[in-house]
Design a protein around this motif. Structure first.
Motif, short mmCIF file in Angstrom:
data_model
loop_
_atom_site.label_atom_id
_atom_site.label_comp_id
_atom_site.label_asym_id
_atom_site.label_seq_id
_atom_site.Cartn_x
_atom_site.Cartn_y
_atom_site.Cartn_z
N VAL A 122 50.26 2.41 30.56
CA VAL A 122 49.26 1.57 30.38
C VAL A 122 49.95 -0.05 30.01
CG1 VAL A 122 47.17 0.74 29.05
CG2 VAL A 122 47.72 3.45 29.59
N LEU A 123 49.51 -1.00 30.75
CA LEU A 123 50.15 -2.22 30.49
C LEU A 123 49.41 -2.97 29.44
CD1 LEU A 123 50.10 -3.11 34.44
CD2 LEU A 123 52.13 -2.56 32.87
N HIS A 124 49.90 -3.72 28.68
CA HIS A 124 49.34 -4.36 27.50
C HIS A 124 49.66 -5.83 27.51
CE1 HIS A 124 48.99 -4.16 22.65
NE2 HIS A 124 47.90 -4.69 23.27
N TRP B 136 43.92 -3.54 20.73
CA TRP B 136 44.45 -2.44 20.43
C TRP B 136 45.43 -2.44 19.42
CZ3 TRP B 136 42.97 1.80 23.24
CH2 TRP B 136 42.20 1.62 24.50
N GLU B 137 45.24 -1.46 18.48
CA GLU B 137 46.42 -1.12 17.41
C GLU B 137 47.66 -0.50 18.21
OE1 GLU B 137 45.33 0.94 14.02
OE2 GLU B 137 43.82 -0.59 13.31
N ARG B 138 47.47 0.47 19.04
CA ARG B 138 48.42 1.19 19.99
C ARG B 138 47.73 1.51 21.26
NH1 ARG B 138 50.16 6.04 21.60
NH2 ARG B 138 52.41 6.11 21.73
N PRO B 139 47.96 1.05 22.22
CA PRO B 139 47.24 1.22 23.46
C PRO B 139 47.35 2.87 23.84
CG PRO B 139 48.37 -0.74 23.62
CD PRO B 139 48.66 -0.22 22.47
N PRO B 140 46.45 3.30 24.61
CA PRO B 140 46.68 4.86 25.09
C PRO B 140 47.91 4.96 26.18
CG PRO B 140 44.81 3.80 26.01
CD PRO B 140 45.51 3.05 25.10
N GLY B 141 48.26 6.20 26.17
CA GLY B 141 49.15 6.42 27.52
C GLY B 141 50.69 6.17 27.08
#
Length: 263
Positions: free
Chosen positions: A105-107, A115-120
């Motif tokens: 998952v690109l951030h 996001w505190e912490r994106p998924p994936g």
């Protein structure tokens, strides 16, 4: 022409994904003598543009610093995942964050979902912009979660998107500096809130004398009717007096009433 003679204007900043076209059109219809200038600014720079005096108001993404800026929330966007058209996720109409747990998952650095912490799984490095991240999705590097408007803004024929039901969402608001709530800002507030041009809270109320004039005309039309009622009451009163006092009119009526009793 001196600066004081320049026509008034209204400067509106807006962030990528927001489309102010409808509100701008209404502004131009209602205030044709007040030019409205549009400036697109990055989401992270929108508050600074307002506080720095570069714009009178802005359509930006929440949250904002409420100690320095006023804000009217307008709407909240659906979050979607941007994917290649041949991706397995396209088999479903919507997905959850858990469904993306095995994906890269690109951030991007200009992420607006907070996001505190994106998924994936995280990518090796963060793309500089959402536009850069979309290019990486097209190259098969990973997937990207963004508000729906940004997915549409960066549309490509080889990409599609699906709703993510439990992801954070992005809200859009109209904002302006706390100490700069001007008449022009109030005009724009009225437009985005759907007030009519003659709204009592708008900046263009109907002439104050119009109601009084209409009321005066109505009262004048009612006076003749009131006079007829008064006249009718007087005739009725006279008739009663006539019957009791033996007047000519009363006697005639009394005679007609007496005949049935005589029979």
């Amino acid at each position: 022409m001196t600066g004081s003679e320049d026509p008034p204007s209204f400067r509106l900043a807006y962030v990528p994904g927001v489309t102010p076209d409808k509100w701008v059109r209404i502004w131009n219809e209602r205030l044709p003598d007040v030019p409205l200038s549009l400036t697109q600014v990055p989401a992270a720079a929108a508050s600074g543009a307002l506080l720095g005096g570069d714009a009178d108001a802005g359509l930006l993404r929440l949250p904002v610093d409420r100690t320095a800026l006023s804000a009217i929330p307008l709407y909240t966007e659906t979050t979607v995942v941007v994917i290649p058209k041949d991706h397995l996720v396209t088999a479903a109409d919507e997905v959850t964050v858990e469904d993306l747990s095995d994906e890269i998952v690109l951030h991007p650095l200009d992420d607006v979902l907070g996001w505190e912490r994106p998924p994936g799984r995280p990518a090796f490095e963060r793309p500089a912009t959402t536009a850069d991240a979309v290019e990486l999705v097209a190259a098969g590097i990973g997937v990207l979660l963004v508000p729906l408007s940004l997915a549409r803004l960066h549309h490509r024929k080889d990409l599609t998107y699906r709703t993510v039901t439990d992801a954070p969402q992005s809200g859009v608001a109209l904002s302006w500096p706390e100490d700069a709530h001007t008449d022009r800002v109030e005009d724009f507030i009225g437009i985005v809130r759907g007030r009519t041009v003659n709204s009592t809270r708008g900046r263009q109320p109907a002439p104050a004398g119009s109601t009084t004039e209409r009321t005066g005309k109505t009262a004048a039309r009612r006076k003749p009717a009131a006079s007829k009622q008064t006249g009718g009451a007087r005739r009725g009163s006279a008739g009663t007096t006539g019957r009791g006092g033996g007047s000519k009119g009363g006697g005639a009526r009394g005679g007609r009433r007496g005949k049935p009793r005589g029979r």
